[in-house]
Design an enzyme around this catalytic site. Sequence first.
Site, PDB file in Angstrom:
ATOM      1  N   LYS A 189       0.861  -1.182   0.000  1.00 27.43           N
ATOM      2  CA  LYS A 189       0.000   0.000   0.000  1.00 27.43           C
ATOM      3  C   LYS A 189       0.894   1.229   0.000  1.00 27.43           C
ATOM      4  CE  LYS A 189      -3.583   0.265  -0.092  1.00 27.43           C
ATOM      5  NZ  LYS A 189      -4.615   0.515  -1.078  1.00 27.43           N
ATOM      6  N   HIS A 316      -9.887  -7.401  -4.692  1.00 29.20           N
ATOM      7  CA  HIS A 316      -9.679  -6.316  -3.743  1.00 29.20           C
ATOM      8  C   HIS A 316     -10.108  -6.729  -2.324  1.00 29.20           C
ATOM      9  CE1 HIS A 316     -11.731  -2.769  -1.717  1.00 29.20           C
ATOM     10  NE2 HIS A 316     -10.495  -2.353  -1.798  1.00 29.20           N
TER      11      HIS A 316
END
Length: 419
Positions: A189, A316
């Site tokens: 991330k 996701h």
Amino acid sequence: MSTSGDTRIRELVVTPIAFRDPPLLNSNGVHEPLALRVILQLVLEDGTVGLGESPGGTARLERLKAAAKVVVGMDVFDTTALSAAIDAALLPTVPSSHERGWTTSAVEVACLDAQGRLLGRPVVDLLGGAVRDHVPFAAYLFYKWGEHPALDGRAAVGDDWGEALDPAGIVEQARLMRQRYGFRSFKLKGGVFPPDEEIAAIRALAEAFPGEPLRLDPNTAWTVETSRYVARELDGVLEYLEDPTKGIPGMAEVAKNSPLPLATNMCVIAWEHLRPAVEQDAIQVLLTDHHYWGGLRRTRELAAVCEAFGLALSMHSNSHLGISLAAMTHVAAAIPNLDHSCDTHYPWNSADDVIVPGVLELRDGAVAVPSGPGLGVELDHDALGRLHRLYVDSGMRTRDDTGYMRRIQPDYELRLPRW
Ligand code: GKR
Ligand code: MG
């Protein structure tokens, strides 16, 4: 097992919960000490109960409560009609089909769980059967603080992952993920530090785990120009670059010159986004998510659309617990063209699960598809009660990564794109 009993829905029990979450950093700020979900128990007239899990927050909770009124008396096998009825009830106040999708999806999963329990078959069988018996997941790496700092009289809250604020910290976190769960692919991330620092972290991962798939997702923190720069720098290093910049036209601009495939879970999140995305060649990989694409069957259909248009498929994740992981695993097992390992936040949150332990295990970077009826997981009622009390007592009602960051760093400014 038989379906000769009464398969009409008697009640949909909607329970908001909160569970612990580490201080994970992203382009919007930082995760709060608690994350919110909603647990669904769909009770049929014959006593069968189907489970569902949805992201939390007041708006989604209220919509699930509205859905609970709509579904009473309907047949649990009528999932198309059930979704249509919920969708119609929400339409006047919820114009976004993506937003309505969160509600219909959660209810559909609970219906499929109940159907599987009635038939004595795992949910994957209701989706056409398994094409794989284990579903691969990627280690979801985050820049993070070592602890939630002491705040407003609350003591600091640490965890057993430690701090990760530079390439060495990220590699160490990846090693822990590998050691604890055997992951063989890694997603970082990003959107937290200047792009060159995140490029360095990816290069450090590539050196530490040669040949293993890597991805970077800055959640639209970059301009088109910066996205192109990162794509060039990481050509041959990343398997794909996820949501470097905002919107379908922006992604299409990046894609024109990008040597890397672009992926999204941000600009293609509803059926009406597929056509412009394909026409503009904005993405090469779609991260599906049954929590908003309409449920498990619609996700299977989405996979067929992706196949038709030559889009690769990945999955996701958001902070979640075991009912969601079970549903993700069943649907991923039923999709032939799942091209990449799926994302999961589960390692960050699994200590607070609401299901009875033992069925879902992340081992060798994969989860075995549960073989019991329905989703194959059972609700731990004590845990549910405890996490619901935590929700009530916490007073937290909506996720606010930016607001929390500002309480700790008052000069923090949310800027997208930032670089
Ligand atoms: O948990 O901070 C996070 C993630 O950034 C999450 O909110 C995103 O929805 O995982 C997600 C993503 O891939 O964009
Ligand atoms: Mg993403």
